[in-house]
Design a protein around this motif. Structure first.
Motif, PDB file in Angstrom:
ATOM      1  N   ARG A  77     -30.794  -0.167  -1.495  1.00  0.00           N
ATOM      2  CA  ARG A  77     -29.691  -0.433  -2.410  1.00  0.00           C
ATOM      3  C   ARG A  77     -29.922   0.226  -3.773  1.00  0.00           C
ATOM      4  O   ARG A  77     -29.608  -0.329  -4.818  1.00  0.00           O
ATOM      5  CB  ARG A  77     -29.444  -1.931  -2.540  1.00  0.00           C
ATOM      6  CG  ARG A  77     -29.076  -2.575  -1.213  1.00  0.00           C
ATOM      7  CD  ARG A  77     -29.084  -4.077  -1.255  1.00  0.00           C
ATOM      8  NE  ARG A  77     -28.093  -4.633  -2.142  1.00  0.00           N
ATOM      9  CZ  ARG A  77     -26.855  -4.975  -1.795  1.00  0.00           C
ATOM     10  NH1 ARG A  77     -26.468  -4.821  -0.558  1.00  0.00           N
ATOM     11  NH2 ARG A  77     -26.026  -5.484  -2.679  1.00  0.00           N
ATOM     12  N   THR A  78     -30.505   1.414  -3.721  1.00  0.00           N
ATOM     13  CA  THR A  78     -30.726   2.190  -4.933  1.00  0.00           C
ATOM     14  C   THR A  78     -29.943   3.490  -4.823  1.00  0.00           C
ATOM     15  O   THR A  78     -29.616   3.937  -3.728  1.00  0.00           O
ATOM     16  CB  THR A  78     -32.214   2.512  -5.148  1.00  0.00           C
ATOM     17  OG1 THR A  78     -32.702   3.217  -4.007  1.00  0.00           O
ATOM     18  CG2 THR A  78     -33.025   1.247  -5.361  1.00  0.00           C
ATOM     19  N   ALA A  79     -29.664   4.074  -5.956  1.00  0.00           N
ATOM     20  CA  ALA A  79     -28.902   5.311  -6.008  1.00  0.00           C
ATOM     21  C   ALA A  79     -29.635   6.329  -6.867  1.00  0.00           C
ATOM     22  O   ALA A  79     -30.406   5.964  -7.754  1.00  0.00           O
ATOM     23  CB  ALA A  79     -27.517   5.030  -6.586  1.00  0.00           C
ATOM     24  N   VAL A 127     -21.943  13.653  -8.243  1.00  0.00           N
ATOM     25  CA  VAL A 127     -22.271  13.149  -6.910  1.00  0.00           C
ATOM     26  C   VAL A 127     -23.631  12.467  -6.960  1.00  0.00           C
ATOM     27  O   VAL A 127     -24.575  12.957  -7.584  1.00  0.00           O
ATOM     28  CB  VAL A 127     -22.312  14.289  -5.867  1.00  0.00           C
ATOM     29  CG1 VAL A 127     -22.508  13.733  -4.457  1.00  0.00           C
ATOM     30  CG2 VAL A 127     -21.055  15.156  -5.933  1.00  0.00           C
ATOM     31  N   ALA A 128     -23.718  11.320  -6.281  1.00  0.00           N
ATOM     32  CA  ALA A 128     -24.974  10.580  -6.157  1.00  0.00           C
ATOM     33  C   ALA A 128     -25.124  10.125  -4.710  1.00  0.00           C
ATOM     34  O   ALA A 128     -24.146  10.078  -3.960  1.00  0.00           O
ATOM     35  CB  ALA A 128     -24.978   9.366  -7.090  1.00  0.00           C
ATOM     36  N   CYS A 129     -26.352   9.795  -4.335  1.00  0.00           N
ATOM     37  CA  CYS A 129     -26.603   9.287  -2.984  1.00  0.00           C
ATOM     38  C   CYS A 129     -27.436   8.015  -3.074  1.00  0.00           C
ATOM     39  O   CYS A 129     -28.119   7.767  -4.071  1.00  0.00           O
ATOM     40  CB  CYS A 129     -27.309  10.320  -2.124  1.00  0.00           C
ATOM     41  SG  CYS A 129     -28.989  10.663  -2.646  1.00  0.00           S
ATOM     42  N   GLY A 130     -27.365   7.231  -2.032  1.00  0.00           N
ATOM     43  CA  GLY A 130     -28.153   6.007  -1.962  1.00  0.00           C
ATOM     44  C   GLY A 130     -28.157   5.501  -0.542  1.00  0.00           C
ATOM     45  O   GLY A 130     -27.441   6.015   0.317  1.00  0.00           O
ATOM     46  N   ASP A 131     -28.985   4.492  -0.295  1.00  0.00           N
ATOM     47  CA  ASP A 131     -29.007   3.927   1.048  1.00  0.00           C
ATOM     48  C   ASP A 131     -28.854   2.412   0.984  1.00  0.00           C
ATOM     49  O   ASP A 131     -29.213   1.787  -0.011  1.00  0.00           O
ATOM     50  CB  ASP A 131     -30.281   4.329   1.807  1.00  0.00           C
ATOM     51  CG  ASP A 131     -31.508   3.634   1.303  1.00  0.00           C
ATOM     52  OD1 ASP A 131     -31.781   2.517   1.786  1.00  0.00           O
ATOM     53  OD2 ASP A 131     -32.193   4.187   0.423  1.00  0.00           O
TER      54      ASP A 131
END
Length: 160
Positions: free
Chosen positions: A43-45, A35-39
């Motif tokens: 536009r980075t993760a 699992v990863a998150c970003g915004d």
């Protein structure tokens, strides 16, 4: 390395002029789910965690906890196509996971080609270890979370 295929249509997708959105990405596997998150603004993760992919419900408890904590506007699930672009049993399993995720939690879900994401993640992590930026050895769970990060980076790069 072949260029990743275009993302599949989404149930709902934020437009490029939409409000900032937090996005979670899942690298679905038979044993683990990275699992990863970003915004959508930066536009980075970033890798978040790895969940057990057990079929006994623990998987969904972990997913639900992440969705409750992060409250994403959208989730992205990687599809592990074969090198030639054909589907495998893993592709179909990831697609089922994405469909169930969307149905259970009513969260907009998009699918994206994830070919070579685990290989790229492993190379990045080993490179960081060799350069001294990473101190501990590379575990499989680390690779899965880093692969989810790569999946999300690809998704962001395909948005205008």
């Amino acid at each position: 390395m072949p260029e990743p295929a275009a993302p599949e249509p989404a149930a709902t997708a934020p437009s490029s002029d939409a409000a900032p959105a937090l996005v979670l990405a899942f690298d679905f596997g038979q044993r683990r789910i990275g699992v990863a998150c970003g915004d959508s603004v930066s536009r980075t993760a970033a890798p978040l965690t790895t969940l057990a992919a057990s079929a006994d419900g623990r998987r969904w408890a972990g997913v639900e906890a992440l969705l409750r904590e992060w409250q994403p506007s959208l989730v992205v699930v990687g599809l592990p196509y074969n090198v030639d672009g054909s589907e495998s049993t893993s592709t179909r399993a990831a697609r089922r996971f994405a469909n169930e995720l969307a149905q259970r939690y009513s969260v907009p879900t998009q699918l994206i080609d994830e070919r070579y994401s685990s290989l790229e993640a492993e190379m990045r992590l080993k490179g960081a270890r060799e350069s001294g930026r990473r101190k501990r050895r590379v575990a499989k769970a680390d690779v899965d979370a880093a692969a989810a990060c790569i999946i999300l980076e690809r998704w962001f790069s395909q948005r205008t």
